[in-house]
Design a protein around this motif. Structure first.
Motif, PDB file in Angstrom:
ATOM      1  N   GLY A   1      10.420   6.793   7.207  1.00 26.63           N
ATOM      2  CA  GLY A   1      11.727   7.174   7.710  1.00 26.63           C
ATOM      3  C   GLY A   1      12.410   8.243   6.870  1.00 26.63           C
ATOM      4  N   ILE A   2      11.723   8.737   5.826  1.00 23.90           N
ATOM      5  CA  ILE A   2      12.277   9.798   4.991  1.00 23.90           C
ATOM      6  C   ILE A   2      12.339  11.081   5.814  1.00 23.90           C
ATOM      7  CG2 ILE A   2      11.866  11.262   2.967  1.00 23.90           C
ATOM      8  CD1 ILE A   2      10.515   8.824   1.662  1.00 23.90           C
ATOM      9  N   ASP A   3      13.487  11.754   5.783  1.00 21.16           N
ATOM     10  CA  ASP A   3      13.676  13.010   6.511  1.00 21.16           C
ATOM     11  C   ASP A   3      12.710  14.057   5.954  1.00 21.16           C
ATOM     12  OD1 ASP A   3      14.531  15.375   7.676  1.00 21.16           O
ATOM     13  OD2 ASP A   3      16.584  15.234   6.928  1.00 21.16           O
TER      14      ASP A   3
ATOM     15  N   LEU B   1      -2.811  20.542   5.583  1.00 24.00           N
ATOM     16  CA  LEU B   1      -2.865  19.197   5.015  1.00 24.00           C
ATOM     17  C   LEU B   1      -1.501  18.774   4.478  1.00 24.00           C
ATOM     18  CD1 LEU B   1      -6.285  19.269   3.127  1.00 24.00           C
ATOM     19  CD2 LEU B   1      -5.736  18.099   5.261  1.00 24.00           C
ATOM     20  N   VAL B   2      -0.779  19.710   3.844  1.00 21.30           N
ATOM     21  CA  VAL B   2       0.545  19.382   3.310  1.00 21.30           C
ATOM     22  C   VAL B   2       1.499  19.036   4.452  1.00 21.30           C
ATOM     23  CG1 VAL B   2       2.548  20.279   2.069  1.00 21.30           C
ATOM     24  CG2 VAL B   2       0.248  20.699   1.193  1.00 21.30           C
ATOM     25  N   GLY B   3       1.460  19.802   5.520  1.00 23.73           N
ATOM     26  CA  GLY B   3       2.316  19.512   6.673  1.00 23.73           C
ATOM     27  C   GLY B   3       2.007  18.158   7.280  1.00 23.73           C
ATOM     28  N   ALA B   4       0.722  17.843   7.362  1.00 24.00           N
ATOM     29  CA  ALA B   4       0.318  16.539   7.891  1.00 24.00           C
ATOM     30  C   ALA B   4       0.802  15.409   6.983  1.00 24.00           C
ATOM     31  CB  ALA B   4      -1.198  16.483   8.046  1.00 24.00           C
ATOM     32  N   ALA B   5       0.710  15.614   5.680  1.00 24.03           N
ATOM     33  CA  ALA B   5       1.153  14.585   4.738  1.00 24.03           C
ATOM     34  C   ALA B   5       2.654  14.352   4.849  1.00 24.03           C
ATOM     35  CB  ALA B   5       0.785  14.989   3.311  1.00 24.03           C
ATOM     36  N   ILE B   6       3.427  15.424   4.966  1.00 28.43           N
ATOM     37  CA  ILE B   6       4.880  15.286   5.102  1.00 28.43           C
ATOM     38  C   ILE B   6       5.226  14.564   6.398  1.00 28.43           C
ATOM     39  CG2 ILE B   6       7.025  16.582   5.450  1.00 28.43           C
ATOM     40  CD1 ILE B   6       5.898  18.642   3.439  1.00 28.43           C
ATOM     41  N   LEU B   7       4.543  14.904   7.475  1.00 26.00           N
ATOM     42  CA  LEU B   7       4.791  14.241   8.761  1.00 26.00           C
ATOM     43  C   LEU B   7       4.458  12.755   8.685  1.00 26.00           C
ATOM     44  CD1 LEU B   7       5.574  14.429  11.745  1.00 26.00           C
ATOM     45  CD2 LEU B   7       3.189  14.997  12.237  1.00 26.00           C
TER      46      LEU B   7
ATOM     47  N   LEU C   1       0.838  -1.196   0.000  1.00 26.55           N
ATOM     48  CA  LEU C   1       0.000   0.000   0.000  1.00 26.55           C
ATOM     49  C   LEU C   1       0.870   1.242   0.000  1.00 26.55           C
ATOM     50  CD1 LEU C   1      -2.531  -0.966   2.842  1.00 26.55           C
ATOM     51  CD2 LEU C   1      -2.984  -0.967   0.393  1.00 26.55           C
ATOM     52  N   GLN C   2       0.337   2.364  -0.471  1.00 26.52           N
ATOM     53  CA  GLN C   2       1.058   3.624  -0.365  1.00 26.52           C
ATOM     54  C   GLN C   2       1.036   4.068   1.092  1.00 26.52           C
ATOM     55  OE1 GLN C   2      -1.947   3.275  -1.768  1.00 26.52           O
ATOM     56  NE2 GLN C   2      -3.281   4.942  -1.155  1.00 26.52           N
ATOM     57  N   PRO C   3       2.033   4.876   1.508  1.00 25.83           N
ATOM     58  CA  PRO C   3       2.016   5.399   2.884  1.00 25.83           C
ATOM     59  C   PRO C   3       0.749   6.219   3.111  1.00 25.83           C
ATOM     60  CG  PRO C   3       4.132   5.827   1.843  1.00 25.83           C
ATOM     61  CD  PRO C   3       3.215   5.315   0.778  1.00 25.83           C
ATOM     62  N   GLY C   4       0.210   6.148   4.288  1.00 23.87           N
ATOM     63  CA  GLY C   4      -1.006   6.889   4.614  1.00 23.87           C
ATOM     64  C   GLY C   4      -0.936   7.408   6.025  1.00 23.87           C
ATOM     65  N   GLY C   5      -2.045   7.848   6.527  1.00 21.66           N
ATOM     66  CA  GLY C   5      -2.064   8.346   7.887  1.00 21.66           C
ATOM     67  C   GLY C   5      -3.352   9.082   8.186  1.00 21.66           C
ATOM     68  N   HIS C   6      -3.348   9.785   9.280  1.00 18.22           N
ATOM     69  CA  HIS C   6      -4.531  10.506   9.738  1.00 18.22           C
ATOM     70  C   HIS C   6      -4.143  11.902  10.195  1.00 18.22           C
ATOM     71  CE1 HIS C   6      -5.392   6.209  10.368  1.00 18.22           C
ATOM     72  NE2 HIS C   6      -6.589   6.543   9.958  1.00 18.22           N
ATOM     73  N   LEU C   7      -5.079  12.811  10.081  1.00 20.48           N
ATOM     74  CA  LEU C   7      -4.854  14.150  10.623  1.00 20.48           C
ATOM     75  C   LEU C   7      -4.883  14.091  12.137  1.00 20.48           C
ATOM     76  CD1 LEU C   7      -7.110  16.370   8.336  1.00 20.48           C
ATOM     77  CD2 LEU C   7      -4.615  16.301   8.385  1.00 20.48           C
ATOM     78  N   GLU C   8      -4.007  14.855  12.748  1.00 25.27           N
ATOM     79  CA  GLU C   8      -3.951  14.976  14.202  1.00 25.27           C
ATOM     80  C   GLU C   8      -4.466  16.358  14.596  1.00 25.27           C
ATOM     81  OE1 GLU C   8      -3.071  12.451  16.067  1.00 25.27           O
ATOM     82  OE2 GLU C   8      -2.333  11.182  14.438  1.00 25.27           O
ATOM     83  N   PRO C   9      -4.966  16.513  15.804  1.00 24.69           N
ATOM     84  CA  PRO C   9      -5.457  17.835  16.240  1.00 24.69           C
ATOM     85  C   PRO C   9      -4.395  18.932  16.155  1.00 24.69           C
ATOM     86  CG  PRO C   9      -6.142  16.141  17.787  1.00 24.69           C
ATOM     87  CD  PRO C   9      -5.202  15.482  16.809  1.00 24.69           C
ATOM     88  N   THR C  10      -3.125  18.551  16.215  1.00 30.00           N
ATOM     89  CA  THR C  10      -2.047  19.539  16.165  1.00 30.00           C
ATOM     90  C   THR C  10      -1.636  19.915  14.737  1.00 30.00           C
ATOM     91  OG1 THR C  10      -0.439  17.751  16.369  1.00 30.00           O
ATOM     92  CG2 THR C  10      -1.104  18.873  18.413  1.00 30.00           C
TER      93      THR C  10
END
Length: 50
Positions: free
Chosen positions: A36-38, A23-29, A10-19
């Motif tokens: 493990g990409i810097d 959206l771009v910042g959340a995706a990079i995080l 699967l492609q990397p994924g994730g969820h938005l956090e309250p902090t």
């Protein structure tokens, strides 16, 4: 990436956090956390996520 629980690729994924403030910042995080990409080495091609 190989998903350990599902046993499939699967492609990397994730969820938005309250902090998260953007959206771009959340995706990079999330990309950093899952691969493990810097995050400093990641350059988005657009400020507007698809």
């Amino acid at each position: 990436m190989e998903h350990l629980a599902y046993g499939i690729t699967l492609q990397p994924g994730g969820h938005l956090e309250p902090t998260d403030t953007t959206l771009v910042g959340a995706a990079i995080l999330e990309l950093s956390q899952e691969t493990g990409i810097d995050p400093a080495q990641n350059v988005p091609v657009s400020a507007h996520p698809a």
